[in-house]
Design an enzyme around this catalytic site. Sequence first.
Site, PDB file in Angstrom:
ATOM      1  N   HIS A   1       0.845  -1.196   0.000  1.00  0.00           N
ATOM      2  CA  HIS A   1       0.000   0.000   0.000  1.00  0.00           C
ATOM      3  C   HIS A   1       0.876   1.239   0.000  1.00  0.00           C
ATOM      4  CE1 HIS A   1      -2.280   3.232   2.252  1.00  0.00           C
ATOM      5  NE2 HIS A   1      -3.023   3.027   1.183  1.00  0.00           N
ATOM      6  N   SER A   2       0.598   2.171  -0.922  1.00  0.00           N
ATOM      7  CA  SER A   2       1.279   3.465  -0.983  1.00  0.00           C
ATOM      8  C   SER A   2       2.786   3.260  -1.170  1.00  0.00           C
ATOM      9  CB  SER A   2       0.952   4.269   0.282  1.00  0.00           C
ATOM     10  OG  SER A   2       1.337   5.612   0.151  1.00  0.00           O
ATOM     11  N   ALA A   3       3.614   3.697  -0.211  1.00  0.00           N
ATOM     12  CA  ALA A   3       5.051   3.456  -0.324  1.00  0.00           C
ATOM     13  C   ALA A   3       5.362   1.966  -0.328  1.00  0.00           C
ATOM     14  CB  ALA A   3       5.791   4.141   0.819  1.00  0.00           C
TER      15      ALA A   3
ATOM     16  N   ALA B   1      -1.598  -1.108  -4.138  1.00  0.00           N
ATOM     17  CA  ALA B   1      -2.783  -0.336  -3.779  1.00  0.00           C
ATOM     18  C   ALA B   1      -2.387   1.107  -3.492  1.00  0.00           C
ATOM     19  CB  ALA B   1      -3.465  -0.947  -2.556  1.00  0.00           C
TER      20      ALA B   1
END
Length: 284
Positions: free
Chosen positions: A129-131, A160
């Site tokens: 997720h993200s980073a 994501a």
Amino acid sequence: MSQQYPQTNDVPYLFSNTSTAYHTVDICKVNTSLKDSVPRFWLIYIHGGGWSDPNIQANTFSQIRDELLKEKDILAHISGIAAVNYRLSGDPSEGRNARYPDHLDDVKRAIGFLDSRYGFEDRYIVVGHSAGATLAFQLAMEPETSSLPTPKKPLAILGASGIYDLRRLLNSIWHVVKYREEYVHMLEGAFGPGGFAYGEQSEGRCSSEWDLASPAKATSYGSSWCNAQLAMLVHSPDDELVPLEQSTQFATVLESSLPPGVVQTRFDLAGSHDDIWRKPEGIT
């Protein structure tokens, strides 16, 4: 439901005088038997938090993990679920002084540790997720040359709300004053300083490193990730922190180098950036 499966949190994966409290992994064993013919995989989660937020760590995956443990059809193909912690950036006074590729090296160490214990080789799926999505696809783009033993590439990756082009991210939010300083601090803390300004091309060594670390800048996934069976990108159009274009443009990059059908997308998830893991129904 989750209590039916053995869980151990904060398991160390690095045993040396350089190990830290961040070198841990949460493990949930579902079915580690190799005695039948059912194909099973490990699911490995990499948390986000902009490489720097100590309040977003492996335990943020617990809700999604618990939702997965309710799905019998899914569990039939899962050997285990793990969530990885890694060193953070952003505040050296608090021990958060990691700099790329430190975060990636830690993720590789964690996967190597899990493989040495459970022997899944390439039978694992990475969710980021993200980073964490950045880190997930850095695993796929990285060539097989490293100072560290490199684990086999995963069969599948799900990103994501991911960050895939570092310079584009900064340029895209430059006009939003309340985010500008925060994003500069986040990215320079994790990837090194650079003379950045909206609309300008970054110059110098660090800008090159930013591009080298950006999954959307890689063009050789067809050769670096030969065993890819699924590359899935999901994003919400309501994401207020990472623009949807990060995922749409990266999808184009992946589609240009991976076999037809490998790249799948869902850009219709509802909610804000962090709703992906705070409200796990969509991602599950």
